[in-house]
Write a protein that holds these residues in place. Structure first.
Motif, short mmCIF file in Angstrom:
data_model
loop_
_atom_site.label_atom_id
_atom_site.label_comp_id
_atom_site.label_asym_id
_atom_site.label_seq_id
_atom_site.Cartn_x
_atom_site.Cartn_y
_atom_site.Cartn_z
N UNK A 81 37.78 30.89 45.00
CA UNK A 81 36.32 30.38 46.03
C UNK A 81 35.12 29.90 45.26
N UNK A 82 35.20 30.54 43.66
CA UNK A 82 34.31 30.26 42.88
C UNK A 82 34.55 29.26 41.77
N UNK A 83 33.53 28.53 41.20
CA UNK A 83 33.59 27.59 40.12
C UNK A 83 33.52 28.57 38.86
N UNK A 84 33.22 29.83 38.95
CA UNK A 84 33.15 30.70 37.87
C UNK A 84 34.42 31.35 37.30
N UNK A 85 34.67 31.40 36.02
CA UNK A 85 35.91 32.16 35.56
C UNK A 85 35.80 33.67 35.97
N UNK A 86 36.94 34.21 36.26
CA UNK A 86 37.18 35.38 36.98
C UNK A 86 38.27 36.14 36.13
N UNK A 87 37.87 37.57 35.75
CA UNK A 87 38.79 38.25 34.84
C UNK A 87 39.23 39.42 35.70
N UNK A 88 40.45 39.89 35.61
CA UNK A 88 40.92 40.74 36.49
C UNK A 88 41.31 42.13 35.64
N UNK A 89 41.15 43.35 35.99
CA UNK A 89 41.74 44.54 35.47
C UNK A 89 43.26 44.76 35.95
N UNK A 90 44.12 44.72 34.83
CA UNK A 90 45.58 45.01 35.04
C UNK A 90 46.09 46.29 34.64
#
Length: 304
Positions: A81-90
């Motif tokens: 939903x965002x133009x920003x990069x997203x980092x996720x905790x795996x």
């Protein structure tokens, strides 16, 4: 309208470019897709998706109970939903090296810009709690090598998180970080660092970007973005902050509802309906409906 216009591949490319720029990247934690849109609206550089937040959202403690399917599904809802990069905790990668490899490809498909894999023993604990245990270096390096080998988009950021600082001390954490970079990590997340000098020591130890976790009520002092930038930190996250603030406000609003029977006294603290509609681009959906359904049904002779 709907989802971001920037493709996942382009988000990753731009994120890598900005990470190499020397300017610190600010990634507040989003607790749902709507909060991610607000993070973008405010002008931040990216969105962080915390494992602790995803667990709490399910009413669970952050001890490795969530599954890859749950994490990837929710992370995709936020990232797209965002133009920003997203980092996720795996977390620890959801299993053995082959599971780590599957995790990376699943997160790539879920439109994330990157992830971090940690060196705790599974089931893990919150990084700022006592009593953590870490795996041996060979196992930690194996997780990172599996992640790097599985990656299809070279711009997908694979970050190694190490929890060694709280278990074996600073020097051991520096050694672990160097070894994880040698294993192929694109960046290092040194958890539970206590001082700016410790971040500076990590900066001197590795030649890849490093991340600072500015979580409240933990081991680290809450340094400003500028303080962190001054010692060479490249990326800063506030993983659970927005959830904590939202839940604190909700707690107080519920008390008010019990005591006063209405929320009139809380109106000034609420996001206005108009602000919500603007954030979700309500007008664009109205225009779409008008364009698609702007026609008249032709009458038939039988109807006449």
């Amino acid at each position: 309208m709907l989802y971001s216009k920037t493709t996942p591949a382009e988000k990753r490319r731009l994120f890598r470019e900005r990470l190499a720029s020397g300017q610190i990247q600010r990634f507040p934690g989003a607790f749902n897709p709507l909060s991610a849109k607000l993070i973008e609206r405010k002008g931040f550089d990216g969105v962080y998706i915390s494992g602790a937040v995803l667990s709490a959202d399910l009413g669970l403690p952050d001890i490795g109970l969530t599954t890859l399917t749950e994490v990837a599904g929710r992370a995709q809802q936020i990232a797209r939903v965002t133009e920003l990069p997203a980092i996720v905790d795996a977390d620890t990668g959801f299993g053995e090296p082959m599971n780590v490899a599957r995790t990376i490809q699943t997160l790539e498909d879920a439109e994330l810009a990157g992830t971090h894999i940690e060196d705790q023993v599974n089931p893990k604990r919150c990084g700022h709690l006592d009593g953590k245990s870490v795996v041996d270096l060979g196992t930690a390096a194996q997780r990172i090598r599996a992640a790097v080998d599985a990656r299809r988009d070279p711009n997908f950021l694979i970050m190694a998180r190490t929890d060694v600082r709280a278990v074996e001390g600073l020097e051991a954490s520096l050694d672990r970080a160097r070894a994880l970079v040698d294993a192929g990590a694109d960046a290092i997340f040194p958890e539970a660092m206590r001082t700016l000098d410790e971040f500076a020591a990590m900066r001197a130890a590795v030649d890849v970007p490093i991340l600072a976790n500015m979580t409240e009520f933990g081991k680290s002092e809450l340094f400003t973005t500028q303080q962190l930038a001054d010692v060479g930190v490249n990326l800063v996250i506030w993983p659970v902050s927005m959830l904590r603030i939202a839940m604190g406000a909700t707690d107080r609003a519920l008390d008010t509802l019990l005591e006063e029977g209405r929320l009139t006294s809380k109106l000034d603290e609420m996001q206005h309906r108009a602000e919500l509609y603007e954030l979700v681009d309500y007008e664009a959906y109205n225009r779409f409906d008008s364009n698609v359904f702007n026609f008249e049904v032709q009458r038939t002779r039988a109807a006449d």
